[in-house]
Design an enzyme around this catalytic site. Structure first.
Site, PDB file in Angstrom:
ATOM      1  N   PRO A  72       0.841  -1.209   0.000  1.00 14.11           N
ATOM      2  CA  PRO A  72       0.000   0.000   0.000  1.00 14.11           C
ATOM      3  C   PRO A  72       0.876   1.259   0.000  1.00 14.11           C
ATOM      4  O   PRO A  72       1.483   1.598   1.008  1.00 14.11           O
ATOM      5  CB  PRO A  72      -0.807  -0.131   1.303  1.00 14.11           C
ATOM      6  CG  PRO A  72       0.028  -1.010   2.175  1.00 14.11           C
ATOM      7  CD  PRO A  72       0.772  -1.944   1.276  1.00 14.11           C
ATOM      8  N   ASP A 103       5.974   2.231   1.784  1.00 20.11           N
ATOM      9  CA  ASP A 103       5.109   1.074   1.997  1.00 20.11           C
ATOM     10  C   ASP A 103       4.464   1.229   3.371  1.00 20.11           C
ATOM     11  O   ASP A 103       5.134   1.112   4.403  1.00 20.11           O
ATOM     12  CB  ASP A 103       5.954  -0.210   1.926  1.00 20.11           C
ATOM     13  CG  ASP A 103       5.120  -1.482   2.079  1.00 20.11           C
ATOM     14  OD1 ASP A 103       3.955  -1.382   2.500  1.00 20.11           O
ATOM     15  OD2 ASP A 103       5.658  -2.568   1.790  1.00 20.11           O
ATOM     16  N   HIS A 104       3.151   1.476   3.379  1.00 20.21           N
ATOM     17  CA  HIS A 104       2.470   1.785   4.634  1.00 20.21           C
ATOM     18  C   HIS A 104       2.361   0.578   5.571  1.00 20.21           C
ATOM     19  O   HIS A 104       2.021   0.727   6.740  1.00 20.21           O
ATOM     20  CB  HIS A 104       1.064   2.336   4.352  1.00 20.21           C
ATOM     21  CG  HIS A 104       0.650   3.418   5.314  1.00 20.21           C
ATOM     22  ND1 HIS A 104       1.033   3.423   6.630  1.00 20.21           N
ATOM     23  CD2 HIS A 104      -0.099   4.546   5.132  1.00 20.21           C
ATOM     24  CE1 HIS A 104       0.524   4.487   7.230  1.00 20.21           C
ATOM     25  NE2 HIS A 104      -0.157   5.187   6.340  1.00 20.21           N
ATOM     26  N   ARG A 105       2.652  -0.614   5.070  1.00 21.17           N
ATOM     27  CA  ARG A 105       2.643  -1.778   5.952  1.00 21.17           C
ATOM     28  C   ARG A 105       3.742  -1.704   6.999  1.00 21.17           C
ATOM     29  O   ARG A 105       3.627  -2.298   8.070  1.00 21.17           O
ATOM     30  CB  ARG A 105       2.837  -3.062   5.130  1.00 21.17           C
ATOM     31  CG  ARG A 105       1.726  -3.396   4.156  1.00 21.17           C
ATOM     32  CD  ARG A 105       2.076  -4.618   3.331  1.00 21.17           C
ATOM     33  NE  ARG A 105       3.299  -4.423   2.557  1.00 21.17           N
ATOM     34  CZ  ARG A 105       3.840  -5.345   1.776  1.00 21.17           C
ATOM     35  NH1 ARG A 105       3.279  -6.549   1.680  1.00 21.17           N
ATOM     36  NH2 ARG A 105       4.940  -5.093   1.089  1.00 21.17           N
ATOM     37  N   ILE A 106       4.800  -0.962   6.660  1.00 18.89           N
ATOM     38  CA  ILE A 106       5.987  -1.018   7.498  1.00 18.89           C
ATOM     39  C   ILE A 106       6.557   0.352   7.870  1.00 18.89           C
ATOM     40  O   ILE A 106       7.269   0.488   8.852  1.00 18.89           O
ATOM     41  CB  ILE A 106       7.063  -1.876   6.786  1.00 18.89           C
ATOM     42  CG1 ILE A 106       8.196  -2.249   7.710  1.00 18.89           C
ATOM     43  CG2 ILE A 106       7.573  -1.194   5.547  1.00 18.89           C
ATOM     44  CD1 ILE A 106       9.149  -3.262   7.095  1.00 18.89           C
TER      45      ILE A 106
END
Length: 383
Positions: free
Chosen positions: A182, A355-358
C-alpha cells in the site's frame, strides 16, 4: 567422457536465455575457464564460463535463438567421441518438458523458416514473421518478402513489437509491488542554492572525468539520512521485519529495453568521488548489458531521478523488497521568501513513496526532514 552443458541460470529470475554469440565452434578444443558463449538474460548480457575441458562436440542453440534454463546448450567431450545417445536422451527430456508447457506445444508444420538477413530486417521493423508469407524454397521467408510486406502491409496495420525478457520482468515486478504494497507519498520542496554552489566549487577542482553530478550528492545525502533513520532501511516479509545493517542504494537507470537498478553498496561509507566513479561505470555497463547480476541485487533503498529530463515532480513505484523510493525532479528557478524578503532561488521537488505496511507517515516525514537538512546545507555531507 562427454558431458552435457545446459543453459545456465545466470540470474535469480532467469527462465530462458538467448545465445548472442558463440566464441567456439564445433571441433574446437576448450579448457576450463574459457568463455564459451555470450548469453542474454532478462537483465543483462553475460559471458558464460565453462568449468570442464575437452572438445566442443555439439551446439544445441544457434546464435540469436533462445532456450529455457537447463535445456541442452552444448556437449563437450573427447575428440571424435560418439555422443548420439546423449543428444537423443536430451531431446527426449526436452520433449517431455515441452509437452507440459503450452507455449512449447508446436509441431513441425508450425515452424517458420526464415533467412538470417530477413530475420534481422523483421526484428528491426518490429514485424511478426508469422504475418509474412515466404516465397523461398519450402516457404522460407527471404529478403524480398520482408521488403514486399513493408511496402504493402506494414502501412495498413498497427505495429506490433514482442515484449523483451526485460520488459516482461519489469511489468511483473512493478505490478506485484503496486498491488501488494500500500503506497503513500510525501512531497517536499528543497532550496538547493547551496547545493549548486557546493557542486560548482568541487568540480572546479576536479578533472572532466571526475565531475560530480547533483545525483551523486543526492545519493550520498540519501544514504546519510538512512544512517540517521535506520527504521527506514528495512524490508517487509510476511513473517518478519528485516532490519538491514548495511545501506545499499539502488540507482534507477533507463536502458533500451526498460529499466535497470545498479546498486551502490555501503553508500554511506563512500566519498562523493567514489560514488560518482561507481555510478558512471555501472550506468555505462548497464546500457551495454555488461553489468553483472550481483551488481543489481540487494538494494535497501532506491533513487529515481528524472530531473535531467525536465520533469518537475513525479511519483515512483517502490522497488520491492525495498520499503521506499525517492523520486527527484529537476532544479527550477522560483520566488522564495528568505529573511522576510522575496528573492529568486533554485528549488528541487522530491517525492518519497513508502510502503504503509511497514513505514508510518511520521517515520517517513522525519526522514524527509533529515534529507532536506543535508541538501539545503550540503557542506555537512562532506564531514
Amino acid at each position: 567422457m562427454a558431458e552435457i552443458i545446459s543453459m545456465p541460470q545466470l540470474s535469480d529470475t532467469m527462465e530462458e536465455g538467448t545465445v548472442i554469440k558463440w566464441n567456439k565452434k564445433i571441433g574446437d578444443k576448450v579448457s576450463e575457464g574459457d568463455i564459451l558463449a555470450e548469453i542474454e538474460t532478462d537483465k543483462a548480457t553475460q559471458d558464460f564460463e565453462i568449468d570442464v575441458s575437452g572438445f566442443l562436440l555439439f551446439i544445441g542453440v544457434k546464435e540469436g535463438e533462445k532456450t529455457r534454463v537447463n535445456d541442452i546448450l552444448a556437449i563437450i567431450g573427447d575428440e571424435g567421441e560418439d555422443i548420439s545417445h546423449l543428444i537423443s536422451k536430451s531431446k527426449k527430456e526436452e520433449k517431455e518438458i515441452k509437452k507440459k508447457d503450452k507455449k512449447y506445444q508446436k509441431n513441425k508444420q508450425d515452424r517458420i523458416f526464415i533467412s538470417p538477413l530477413a530475420k534481422k530486417m523483421a526484428q528491426r521493423m518490429g514485424v511478426s514473421i508469422s504475418d509474412i508469407k515466404g516465397s523461398g524454397e519450402d516457404g522460407r521467408i527471404v529478403k524480398r518478402d520482408i521488403e514486399y510486406y513493408e511496402k504493402t502491409k506494414l502501412k495498413e496495420v498497427n505495429q506490433k513489437i514482442a515484449h523483451s525478457s526485460m520488459r516482461r520482468k519489469i511489468a511483473k515486478h512493478l505490478t506485484f509491488s503496486k498491488l501488494s504494497a500500500p503506497h503513500y507519498y510525501l512531497f517536499n520542496e528543497i532550496n538547493v542554492d547551496k547545493l549548486i554552489e557546493l557542486r560548482k566549487n568541487l568540480n572546479d577542482k576536479l578533472s572532466l572525468e571526475e565531475k560530480i553530478s547533483f545525483n551523486d550528492i543526492i545519493i550520498k545525502a540519501v544514504a546519510l539520512s538512512l544512517k540517521k533513520h535506520p527504521d527506514m532501511n528495512i524490508s517487509w516479509d510476511e513473517e518478519e521485519v528485516i532490519l538491514h545493517s548495511q545501506i545499499h542504494i539502488g540507482v534507477a537507470v533507463a536502458v533500451k529495453d526498460g529499466l535497470i537498478v545498479p546498486v551502490i553498496k555501503n553508500a554511506d561509507q563512500k566519498s562523493l568521488l567514489q560514488i560518482s566513479k561507481e555510478i558512471k561505470d555501472k550506468v555505462l555497463r548497464s546500457k551495454s548489458k555488461k553489468i553483472q547480476p550481483e551488481e543489481i541485487e540487494n538494494s535497501t533503498f532506491t533513487v529515481s531521478n528524472l530531473g535531467m529530463y525536465g520533469i518537475e515532480s513525479f511519483t515512483s513505484i517502490i522497488n520491492i523488497p525495498n520499503s521506499s523510493i525517492l523520486s527527484v525532479g529537476s532544479i527550477m528557478k522560483r520566488p522564495i521568501i528568505k529573511n522576510s524578503k522575496i528573492k529568486i532561488g533554485s528549488v528541487m521537488k522530491i517525492t518519497l513513496s513508502c510502503d504503509h505496511r511497514i513505514i508510518d507517515g511520521a517515520v517517513g516525514s522525519s526522514y524527509i526532514h533529515s534529507l532536506r537538512n543535508f541538501l539545503e546545507d550540503p557542506i555537512t555531507i562532506l564531514f
